[in-house]
Design a protein around this motif. Structure first.
Motif, PDB file in Angstrom:
ATOM      1  N   GLN A 288       0.840  -1.107   0.119  1.00 13.66           N
ATOM      2  CA  GLN A 288       0.035  -0.038  -0.033  1.00 13.66           C
ATOM      3  C   GLN A 288       0.785   1.277   0.036  1.00 13.66           C
ATOM      4  N   ALA A 289       0.922   2.050  -0.919  1.00 10.36           N
ATOM      5  CA  ALA A 289       1.838   3.312  -1.460  1.00 10.36           C
ATOM      6  C   ALA A 289       3.046   2.823  -1.370  1.00 10.36           C
ATOM      7  N   GLY A 290       3.546   1.538  -1.613  1.00  8.68           N
ATOM      8  CA  GLY A 290       4.969   1.197  -1.691  1.00  8.68           C
ATOM      9  C   GLY A 290       5.307   0.511  -0.411  1.00  8.68           C
ATOM     10  N   GLN A 291       4.315   0.534   0.551  1.00 11.53           N
ATOM     11  CA  GLN A 291       4.792  -0.141   1.970  1.00 11.53           C
ATOM     12  C   GLN A 291       4.291  -1.402   2.035  1.00 11.53           C
ATOM     13  N   LEU A 292       5.160  -2.551   2.801  1.00 10.56           N
ATOM     14  CA  LEU A 292       4.665  -4.006   2.744  1.00 10.56           C
ATOM     15  C   LEU A 292       3.651  -3.931   3.823  1.00 10.56           C
ATOM     16  N   VAL A 293       2.380  -4.384   3.475  1.00 11.52           N
ATOM     17  CA  VAL A 293       1.404  -4.605   4.609  1.00 11.52           C
ATOM     18  C   VAL A 293       0.879  -5.919   4.716  1.00 11.52           C
ATOM     19  N   GLY A 294       1.676  -6.907   3.707  1.00 10.65           N
ATOM     20  CA  GLY A 294       1.142  -8.340   3.828  1.00 10.65           C
ATOM     21  C   GLY A 294       2.050  -9.058   2.998  1.00 10.65           C
ATOM     22  N   MET A 295       2.042 -10.464   3.455  1.00  8.48           N
ATOM     23  CA  MET A 295       2.677 -11.390   2.569  1.00  8.48           C
ATOM     24  C   MET A 295       2.630 -12.606   2.833  1.00  8.48           C
ATOM     25  N   ALA A 296       2.978 -13.684   2.008  1.00  9.92           N
ATOM     26  CA  ALA A 296       2.715 -15.201   2.203  1.00  9.92           C
ATOM     27  C   ALA A 296       3.977 -15.791   1.507  1.00  9.92           C
ATOM     28  N   ARG A 297       4.710 -16.778   1.777  1.00  8.33           N
ATOM     29  CA  ARG A 297       5.547 -17.574   1.090  1.00  8.33           C
ATOM     30  C   ARG A 297       5.354 -19.065   1.277  1.00  8.33           C
ATOM     31  N   VAL A 298       6.031 -19.912   0.287  1.00  6.50           N
ATOM     32  CA  VAL A 298       6.240 -21.076   0.484  1.00  6.50           C
ATOM     33  C   VAL A 298       7.533 -21.724   0.459  1.00  6.50           C
ATOM     34  N   VAL A 299       7.929 -22.440   1.634  1.00  2.00           N
ATOM     35  CA  VAL A 299       9.321 -23.025   1.597  1.00  2.00           C
ATOM     36  C   VAL A 299       9.102 -24.586   1.469  1.00  2.00           C
ATOM     37  N   GLY A 300      10.370 -25.038   1.330  1.00  2.00           N
ATOM     38  CA  GLY A 300      10.416 -26.375   1.368  1.00  2.00           C
ATOM     39  C   GLY A 300      11.504 -26.896   0.365  1.00  2.00           C
ATOM     40  N   ASP A 301      11.407 -28.171  -0.252  1.00  3.36           N
ATOM     41  CA  ASP A 301      12.367 -28.854  -1.035  1.00  3.36           C
ATOM     42  C   ASP A 301      11.915 -28.583  -2.640  1.00  3.36           C
TER      43      ASP A 301
END
Length: 139
Positions: free
Chosen positions: A47-60
């Protein structure tokens, strides 16, 4: 202000700021940078360049996939942004994970129901025992 979806990796400072905002532990920039660089998939909300949320996937990338860091700032919760992040995560997983792969996550306490519409099941259940974890800071 508009919230936009991006397929970028946040900086270590942005990531720590997001974790602080939701009451999670901090880590060092070196550890965060390593972790984020080794993610299989990352999606962010800005939002306006600012990080306001995220998700990621990790693993092999083959047998094991793990949904990690599904975070939306509190003032934006309940507006569908968490679902938007998880929809993108699930698109990635459907395109990448093969039969026989395992996909897991550890929901924050009280947030388990959020993940059920995406096909995740609470443990223990009739197929699997309780999830377990270990925290290196306790060593």
């Amino acid at each position: 202000m508009t919230v936009t979806l991006h397929y970028d990796v946040p900086s270590a400072d942005e990531y720590n700021d997001l974790r602080i905002a939701v009451g999670w532990d901090l880590s060092t920039p070196e550890i965060i940078t390593l972790a984020l660089q080794n993610s299989l998939f990352t999606v962010t909300l800005r939002q306006a360049g600012q990080l306001v949320g995220m998700a990621r996937v990790v693993g092999d990338g083959g047998l094991a996939f793990y949904v990690q860091d599904v975070i939306v700032l509190e003032h934006l919760r309940g507006q569908g942004y968490g679902k938007l992040l998880m929809d993108e995560v699930m698109k990635y997983l459907h395109a990448t994970a093969k039969p026989g792969s395992g996909i897991g996550l550890m929901a924050a306490l009280g947030k388990e129901a959020f993940y059920e519409p995406f096909g995740f099941h609470r443990r223990p259940n009739t197929l699997r025992g309780s999830g377990m974890s270990q925290h290196p800071s306790k060593w």
